[in-house]
Design a protein around this motif. Structure first.
Motif, PDB file in Angstrom:
ATOM      1  N   VAL A   8      -0.024  -4.381  -8.760  1.00  0.00           N
ATOM      2  CA  VAL A   8       0.721  -5.444  -9.442  1.00  0.00           C
ATOM      3  C   VAL A   8       0.164  -6.819  -9.062  1.00  0.00           C
ATOM      4  CG1 VAL A   8       2.964  -6.605  -9.589  1.00  0.00           C
ATOM      5  CG2 VAL A   8       2.835  -4.101  -9.711  1.00  0.00           C
ATOM      6  N   ILE A   9      -0.113  -6.997  -7.757  1.00  0.00           N
ATOM      7  CA  ILE A   9      -0.668  -8.261  -7.270  1.00  0.00           C
ATOM      8  C   ILE A   9      -2.041  -8.525  -7.887  1.00  0.00           C
ATOM      9  CG2 ILE A   9      -1.632  -9.379  -5.223  1.00  0.00           C
ATOM     10  CD1 ILE A   9       1.295  -9.638  -5.225  1.00  0.00           C
ATOM     11  N   ALA A  10      -2.854  -7.481  -7.986  1.00  0.00           N
ATOM     12  CA  ALA A  10      -4.197  -7.625  -8.551  1.00  0.00           C
ATOM     13  C   ALA A  10      -4.131  -8.058 -10.019  1.00  0.00           C
ATOM     14  CB  ALA A  10      -4.968  -6.314  -8.417  1.00  0.00           C
ATOM     15  N   VAL A  11      -3.208  -7.460 -10.771  1.00  0.00           N
ATOM     16  CA  VAL A  11      -3.035  -7.838 -12.180  1.00  0.00           C
ATOM     17  C   VAL A  11      -2.558  -9.288 -12.282  1.00  0.00           C
ATOM     18  CG1 VAL A  11      -1.693  -7.413 -14.275  1.00  0.00           C
ATOM     19  CG2 VAL A  11      -2.619  -5.482 -12.977  1.00  0.00           C
ATOM     20  N   ALA A  12      -1.652  -9.681 -11.380  1.00  0.00           N
ATOM     21  CA  ALA A  12      -1.146 -11.053 -11.373  1.00  0.00           C
ATOM     22  C   ALA A  12      -2.267 -12.052 -11.109  1.00  0.00           C
ATOM     23  CB  ALA A  12      -0.051 -11.201 -10.317  1.00  0.00           C
ATOM     24  N   PHE A  25       0.790  -1.223   0.000  1.00  0.00           N
ATOM     25  CA  PHE A  25       0.000   0.000   0.000  1.00  0.00           C
ATOM     26  C   PHE A  25       0.826   1.279   0.000  1.00  0.00           C
ATOM     27  CE2 PHE A  25      -2.508  -3.330   2.170  1.00  0.00           C
ATOM     28  CZ  PHE A  25      -3.516  -3.448   1.225  1.00  0.00           C
ATOM     29  N   GLY A  26       2.152   1.136   0.064  1.00  0.00           N
ATOM     30  CA  GLY A  26       3.005   2.308  -0.076  1.00  0.00           C
ATOM     31  C   GLY A  26       3.188   2.666  -1.536  1.00  0.00           C
ATOM     32  N   ASN A  27       3.744   3.843  -1.786  1.00  0.00           N
ATOM     33  CA  ASN A  27       4.024   4.303  -3.161  1.00  0.00           C
ATOM     34  C   ASN A  27       2.793   4.196  -4.055  1.00  0.00           C
ATOM     35  OD1 ASN A  27       5.541   5.286  -5.307  1.00  0.00           O
ATOM     36  ND2 ASN A  27       6.298   3.246  -5.900  1.00  0.00           N
ATOM     37  N   LYS A  28       1.694   4.799  -3.578  1.00  0.00           N
ATOM     38  CA  LYS A  28       0.424   4.827  -4.312  1.00  0.00           C
ATOM     39  C   LYS A  28      -0.138   3.425  -4.573  1.00  0.00           C
ATOM     40  CE  LYS A  28       1.453   9.203  -6.628  1.00  0.00           C
ATOM     41  NZ  LYS A  28       1.548   9.929  -7.921  1.00  0.00           N
ATOM     42  N   ALA A  29       0.116   2.537  -3.629  1.00  0.00           N
ATOM     43  CA  ALA A  29      -0.417   1.165  -3.674  1.00  0.00           C
ATOM     44  C   ALA A  29      -0.004   0.434  -4.944  1.00  0.00           C
ATOM     45  CB  ALA A  29      -1.938   1.177  -3.539  1.00  0.00           C
ATOM     46  N   MET A  30       1.204   0.703  -5.422  1.00  0.00           N
ATOM     47  CA  MET A  30       1.674   0.050  -6.649  1.00  0.00           C
ATOM     48  C   MET A  30       1.797  -1.469  -6.474  1.00  0.00           C
ATOM     49  SD  MET A  30       1.841   1.980  -9.203  1.00  0.00           S
ATOM     50  CE  MET A  30       2.722   0.842 -10.262  1.00  0.00           C
ATOM     51  N   GLY A  31       2.258  -1.882  -5.289  1.00  0.00           N
ATOM     52  CA  GLY A  31       2.387  -3.317  -5.025  1.00  0.00           C
ATOM     53  C   GLY A  31       1.042  -4.022  -5.102  1.00  0.00           C
ATOM     54  N   SER A  40      -4.528 -18.603  -4.928  1.00  0.00           N
ATOM     55  CA  SER A  40      -5.158 -18.439  -3.616  1.00  0.00           C
ATOM     56  C   SER A  40      -4.223 -17.708  -2.644  1.00  0.00           C
ATOM     57  CB  SER A  40      -5.565 -19.796  -3.035  1.00  0.00           C
ATOM     58  OG  SER A  40      -4.456 -20.641  -2.869  1.00  0.00           O
ATOM     59  N   LEU A  41      -2.919 -17.927  -2.804  1.00  0.00           N
ATOM     60  CA  LEU A  41      -1.935 -17.221  -1.982  1.00  0.00           C
ATOM     61  C   LEU A  41      -1.929 -15.725  -2.296  1.00  0.00           C
ATOM     62  CD1 LEU A  41       0.464 -17.312   0.037  1.00  0.00           C
ATOM     63  CD2 LEU A  41       1.948 -17.766  -1.928  1.00  0.00           C
ATOM     64  N   ILE A  42      -1.885 -15.405  -3.596  1.00  0.00           N
ATOM     65  CA  ILE A  42      -1.887 -14.000  -4.009  1.00  0.00           C
ATOM     66  C   ILE A  42      -3.191 -13.321  -3.615  1.00  0.00           C
ATOM     67  CG2 ILE A  42      -1.875 -12.462  -6.018  1.00  0.00           C
ATOM     68  CD1 ILE A  42       0.028 -14.402  -7.381  1.00  0.00           C
ATOM     69  N   ASN A  43      -4.300 -14.031  -3.797  1.00  0.00           N
ATOM     70  CA  ASN A  43      -5.591 -13.452  -3.418  1.00  0.00           C
ATOM     71  C   ASN A  43      -5.654 -13.199  -1.913  1.00  0.00           C
ATOM     72  OD1 ASN A  43      -8.206 -12.565  -4.266  1.00  0.00           O
ATOM     73  ND2 ASN A  43      -9.071 -14.363  -3.280  1.00  0.00           N
ATOM     74  N   GLY A  44      -5.060 -14.100  -1.137  1.00  0.00           N
ATOM     75  CA  GLY A  44      -5.004 -13.888   0.310  1.00  0.00           C
ATOM     76  C   GLY A  44      -4.219 -12.643   0.662  1.00  0.00           C
ATOM     77  N   ILE A  45      -3.130 -12.390  -0.068  1.00  0.00           N
ATOM     78  CA  ILE A  45      -2.335 -11.183   0.180  1.00  0.00           C
ATOM     79  C   ILE A  45      -3.156  -9.928  -0.086  1.00  0.00           C
ATOM     80  CG2 ILE A  45      -0.327  -9.861  -0.612  1.00  0.00           C
ATOM     81  CD1 ILE A  45       1.059 -12.558  -1.141  1.00  0.00           C
ATOM     82  N   THR A  46      -3.929  -9.926  -1.182  1.00  0.00           N
ATOM     83  CA  THR A  46      -4.772  -8.763  -1.471  1.00  0.00           C
ATOM     84  C   THR A  46      -5.900  -8.618  -0.456  1.00  0.00           C
ATOM     85  OG1 THR A  46      -6.186 -10.014  -2.985  1.00  0.00           O
ATOM     86  CG2 THR A  46      -4.281  -8.914  -3.934  1.00  0.00           C
ATOM     87  N   LEU A  47      -6.392  -9.762   0.043  1.00  0.00           N
ATOM     88  CA  LEU A  47      -7.478  -9.716   1.032  1.00  0.00           C
ATOM     89  C   LEU A  47      -7.016  -9.148   2.376  1.00  0.00           C
ATOM     90  CD1 LEU A  47      -9.306 -13.124   0.411  1.00  0.00           C
ATOM     91  CD2 LEU A  47     -10.199 -10.837  -0.037  1.00  0.00           C
ATOM     92  N   SER A  48      -5.705  -9.037   2.571  1.00  0.00           N
ATOM     93  CA  SER A  48      -5.197  -8.478   3.830  1.00  0.00           C
ATOM     94  C   SER A  48      -5.706  -7.059   4.055  1.00  0.00           C
ATOM     95  CB  SER A  48      -3.664  -8.477   3.826  1.00  0.00           C
ATOM     96  OG  SER A  48      -3.164  -7.618   2.807  1.00  0.00           O
ATOM     97  N   ALA A  49      -6.114  -6.392   2.980  1.00  0.00           N
ATOM     98  CA  ALA A  49      -6.621  -5.025   3.099  1.00  0.00           C
ATOM     99  C   ALA A  49      -7.850  -4.952   3.995  1.00  0.00           C
ATOM    100  CB  ALA A  49      -6.945  -4.471   1.716  1.00  0.00           C
ATOM    101  N   ILE A  50      -8.627  -6.028   4.060  1.00  0.00           N
ATOM    102  CA  ILE A  50      -9.848  -5.974   4.863  1.00  0.00           C
ATOM    103  C   ILE A  50      -9.520  -5.820   6.351  1.00  0.00           C
ATOM    104  CG2 ILE A  50     -11.144  -7.325   3.178  1.00  0.00           C
ATOM    105  CD1 ILE A  50     -10.944  -9.723   5.051  1.00  0.00           C
ATOM    106  N   PHE A  51      -8.392  -6.345   6.797  1.00  0.00           N
ATOM    107  CA  PHE A  51      -7.996  -6.192   8.200  1.00  0.00           C
ATOM    108  C   PHE A  51      -7.594  -4.753   8.505  1.00  0.00           C
ATOM    109  CE2 PHE A  51      -7.283 -10.732   7.428  1.00  0.00           C
ATOM    110  CZ  PHE A  51      -7.908 -11.289   8.533  1.00  0.00           C
ATOM    111  N   TYR A  52      -7.197  -4.065   7.474  1.00  0.00           N
ATOM    112  CA  TYR A  52      -6.793  -2.656   7.613  1.00  0.00           C
ATOM    113  C   TYR A  52      -8.014  -1.739   7.644  1.00  0.00           C
ATOM    114  CZ  TYR A  52      -4.140   1.623   6.627  1.00  0.00           C
ATOM    115  OH  TYR A  52      -3.587   2.881   6.688  1.00  0.00           O
TER     116      TYR A  52
END
Length: 232
Positions: free
Chosen positions: A61-65, A52-58, A93-105
């Motif tokens: 990228v994960i979402a496109v992947a 989520f740093g640097n304008k959420a570029m990471g 499922s691993l990548i999707n889990g990483i993106t889902l981490s936003a819900i905890f935030y």
């Protein structure tokens, strides 16, 4: 003759049950991987900064992947091995889990647990309906898929408009569409199981079926969270 018929019947029933079990085991594994990945990422400051740093570029990228993996898995299913298909599903499922981490935030833990429980209840009930109903859900499934395409278009437009009311309506429609698709996908999996065998082709079809059920559940869960979740 009767003995052979009985043996063939038991064999077909066993193959059907193995296919169904394999499909739901893949789905369950994917949900566990996503949950662990989401919790670990949300608990790691460095991972959050990368996402989520640097304008959420990471995150972008994960979402496109994610989208690329689903597309590649769907397009190359006939040509890749069972191991390759399973590995791609696990990575997804691993990548999707990483993106889902936003819900905890964004949401408090109680809201996440409540929405997950609600999604699980709806998913189970519609799976039971898809299994028990004598009605052919194929036509309903086609309409639901058409509605999903329309929903994607509206979502892209609202991404520019940023209307809270339209966003609420999108979340409501998403719950309805994916709840219906849960029953449709369940029935489709059961019909496929009728002619399933232990070949690599059906092992890969089980993975695709698991992916469809996984996406049904995740979309119901996220939509319920957007509708009823308490933000931090």
């Amino acid at each position: 003759m009767n003995t052979n018929s009985s043996t063939n019947y038991r064999s077909a029933a066993d193959e059907k049950q193995r296919f169904i079990t394999r499909t739901y085991m893949w789905m369950g594994l994917a949900l566990i991987i996503s949950a662990v990945a989401a919790f670990f990422t949300a608990s790691n400051e460095q991972m959050l900064q990368m996402l989520f740093g640097n304008k959420a570029m990471g995150f972008k990228v994960i979402a496109v992947a994610e989208l690329a993996l689903v597309f590649i898995l769907s397009m190359t299913l006939r040509n890749i091995s069972v191991f390759g298909a399973g590995l791609m599903f696990i990575i997804y499922s691993l990548i999707n889990g990483i993106t889902l981490s936003a819900i905890f935030y964004v949401f408090d833990l109680g809201s996440i647990a409540f929405s997950f429980g609600g999604a699980a209840t709806m998913f189970i009930l519609m799976s039971i309906y898809g299994k028990a109903t004598k009605q052919d859900l194929s036509k309903a499934g086609h309409y639901l898929l058409m509605a999903l395409l329309g929903l994607i278009v509206v979502s892209l437009i609202n991404w520019l408009l940023k209307s809270p009311m339209v966003d609420w309506l999108i979340s409501m429609a998403t719950v309805v569409i994916f709840t219906g698709l849960t029953a449709y996908d369940t029935q489709k999996i059961l019909r496929t199981a009728q002619r399933a065998n232990d070949s690599d082709a059906y092992r890969k079809i089980a993975i695709i079926g698991a992916l469809e059920l996984y996406l049904d559940f995740i979309n119901i869960f996220l939509s319920l969270l957007r509708l009823f979740g308490k933000r931090k």
